[in-house]
Motif scaffolding. Structure first.
Motif, mmCIF file in Angstrom:
data_model
loop_
_atom_site.group_PDB
_atom_site.id
_atom_site.type_symbol
_atom_site.label_atom_id
_atom_site.label_comp_id
_atom_site.label_asym_id
_atom_site.label_seq_id
_atom_site.Cartn_x
_atom_site.Cartn_y
_atom_site.Cartn_z
ATOM 1 N N ILE A 233 0.840 -1.203 0.000
ATOM 2 C CA ILE A 233 0.000 0.000 0.000
ATOM 3 C C ILE A 233 0.873 1.250 0.000
ATOM 4 C CG2 ILE A 233 -1.651 1.347 1.366
ATOM 5 C CD1 ILE A 233 -2.759 -1.417 2.331
ATOM 6 N N LEU A 234 1.870 1.270 0.879
ATOM 7 C CA LEU A 234 2.707 2.460 1.019
ATOM 8 C C LEU A 234 3.449 2.808 -0.260
ATOM 9 C CD1 LEU A 234 4.286 1.992 4.568
ATOM 10 C CD2 LEU A 234 2.210 3.245 3.932
ATOM 11 N N LYS A 235 3.987 1.815 -0.940
ATOM 12 C CA LYS A 235 4.822 2.101 -2.115
ATOM 13 C C LYS A 235 4.036 2.709 -3.274
ATOM 14 C CE LYS A 235 4.942 -2.431 -4.338
ATOM 15 N NZ LYS A 235 5.793 -3.577 -4.619
ATOM 16 N N LYS B 61 0.761 12.509 5.646
ATOM 17 C CA LYS B 61 -0.645 12.855 5.854
ATOM 18 C C LYS B 61 -1.588 12.174 4.863
ATOM 19 C CE LYS B 61 0.474 17.405 7.728
ATOM 20 N NZ LYS B 61 0.317 18.844 7.582
ATOM 21 N N HIS B 62 -1.010 11.431 3.922
ATOM 22 C CA HIS B 62 -1.819 10.816 2.868
ATOM 23 C C HIS B 62 -2.831 9.841 3.488
ATOM 24 C CE1 HIS B 62 -2.912 8.580 -0.714
ATOM 25 N NE2 HIS B 62 -2.376 9.562 -1.427
ATOM 26 N N PRO B 63 -4.084 9.880 3.038
ATOM 27 C CA PRO B 63 -5.119 9.004 3.596
ATOM 28 C C PRO B 63 -4.766 7.511 3.510
ATOM 29 C CG PRO B 63 -6.104 10.647 2.150
ATOM 30 C CD PRO B 63 -4.624 10.801 2.030
ATOM 31 N N ASP B 64 -4.109 7.091 2.435
ATOM 32 C CA ASP B 64 -3.725 5.680 2.305
ATOM 33 C C ASP B 64 -2.672 5.299 3.339
ATOM 34 O OD1 ASP B 64 -5.504 5.480 0.208
ATOM 35 O OD2 ASP B 64 -3.953 5.527 -1.354
ATOM 36 N N HIS B 65 -1.750 6.208 3.624
ATOM 37 C CA HIS B 65 -0.719 5.974 4.639
ATOM 38 C C HIS B 65 -1.376 5.824 6.013
ATOM 39 C CE1 HIS B 65 2.664 7.577 7.309
ATOM 40 N NE2 HIS B 65 3.164 6.474 6.797
ATOM 41 N N LEU B 66 -2.246 6.740 6.336
ATOM 42 C CA LEU B 66 -2.911 6.719 7.638
ATOM 43 C C LEU B 66 -3.813 5.492 7.792
ATOM 44 C CD1 LEU B 66 -3.762 10.529 7.921
ATOM 45 C CD2 LEU B 66 -1.833 9.284 8.944
ATOM 46 N N ALA B 67 -4.533 5.138 6.733
ATOM 47 C CA ALA B 67 -5.412 3.958 6.785
ATOM 48 C C ALA B 67 -4.588 2.678 6.920
ATOM 49 C CB ALA B 67 -6.283 3.904 5.536
ATOM 50 N N LYS C 263 -4.722 -0.119 9.892
ATOM 51 C CA LYS C 263 -5.038 -1.515 9.615
ATOM 52 C C LYS C 263 -3.931 -2.479 10.067
ATOM 53 C CE LYS C 263 -6.389 -4.682 5.939
ATOM 54 N NZ LYS C 263 -6.796 -4.822 4.557
ATOM 55 N N TYR C 264 -2.665 -2.106 9.883
ATOM 56 C CA TYR C 264 -1.566 -3.054 10.091
ATOM 57 C C TYR C 264 -0.776 -2.847 11.381
ATOM 58 C CZ TYR C 264 -2.619 -4.523 5.382
ATOM 59 O OH TYR C 264 -3.276 -5.003 4.277
ATOM 60 N N SER C 265 -1.045 -1.802 12.125
ATOM 61 C CA SER C 265 -0.301 -1.552 13.366
ATOM 62 C C SER C 265 -0.539 -2.642 14.413
ATOM 63 C CB SER C 265 -0.633 -0.181 13.945
ATOM 64 O OG SER C 265 -1.997 -0.093 14.292
ATOM 65 N N LYS C 266 -1.559 -3.433 14.224
ATOM 66 C CA LYS C 266 -1.829 -4.535 15.155
ATOM 67 C C LYS C 266 -0.705 -5.565 15.158
ATOM 68 C CE LYS C 266 -4.528 -7.022 11.683
ATOM 69 N NZ LYS C 266 -5.886 -7.392 11.292
ATOM 70 N N TYR C 267 0.162 -5.523 14.131
ATOM 71 C CA TYR C 267 1.227 -6.511 14.014
ATOM 72 C C TYR C 267 2.558 -6.078 14.638
ATOM 73 C CZ TYR C 267 -1.871 -8.882 10.741
ATOM 74 O OH TYR C 267 -2.942 -9.530 10.163
ATOM 75 N N TRP C 268 2.723 -4.796 14.930
ATOM 76 C CA TRP C 268 4.018 -4.390 15.459
ATOM 77 C C TRP C 268 3.934 -3.924 16.898
ATOM 78 C CZ3 TRP C 268 2.611 -1.239 10.994
ATOM 79 C CH2 TRP C 268 2.156 0.045 11.315
#
Length: 140
Positions: free
Chosen positions: A67-69, A114-120, A124-129
């Motif tokens: 997503i980030l790339k 600040k990009h919406p895709d970055h924040l989303a 979504k994935y912070s549950k893993y770190w």
């Protein structure tokens, strides 16, 4: 023949677990990883994944990078895992994954942050770190 040699070398490297995957943002085909210039910002992010996550969860976490790339403004984007370098007091290979991004200037990295895709994706994935460290460097 050259392609076969390259693919064979990738297979050998990947079995050691130290392969560094790299992806260049396709939105900026005219810019390459070798185009670092004075004033560019090197954005380095280290991730420590939670203890006990499954292989499936770790694989899902890697979708975060996909997503980030795709976010515009990135000059280059690379991912990697700790290298099996010689242990020394100054070396910290305790992280799980590392991403390295290059931006042309402060405006580009601010837009990315600040990009919406970055924040989303973070949501979504912070549950893993369990830990993330960001180190930004101004190229001189």
């Amino acid at each position: 023949m050259e392609r076969k040699k390259f693919l064979k070398s990738l297979a050998i490297v990947s079995t050691t677990g130290t392969v560094l995957q790299s992806c260049t943002n396709t939105d900026q085909k005219n810019k390459t990883e070798d185009s670092l210039q004075v004033g560019f910002i090197f954005h380095s992010v280290y991730f420590w994944l939670k203890d006990g996550i499954t292989e499936e969860e770790e694989h899902d976490f890697l979708n975060f990078f996909e997503i980030l790339k795709k976010i515009s403004g990135i000059v280059s984007f690379h991912t990697g895992k700790p290298a099996a370098t010689n242990p020394r007091p100054v070396v910290d290979n305790s992280f799980s994954y590392h991403i390295m991004l290059v931006f042309t200037d402060l405006e580009a990295i601010t837009s990315y942050e600040k990009h919406p895709d970055h924040l989303a994706a973070i949501e979504k994935y912070s549950k893993y770190w369990k830990k993330v460290e960001v180190k930004d460097t101004l190229i001189r």
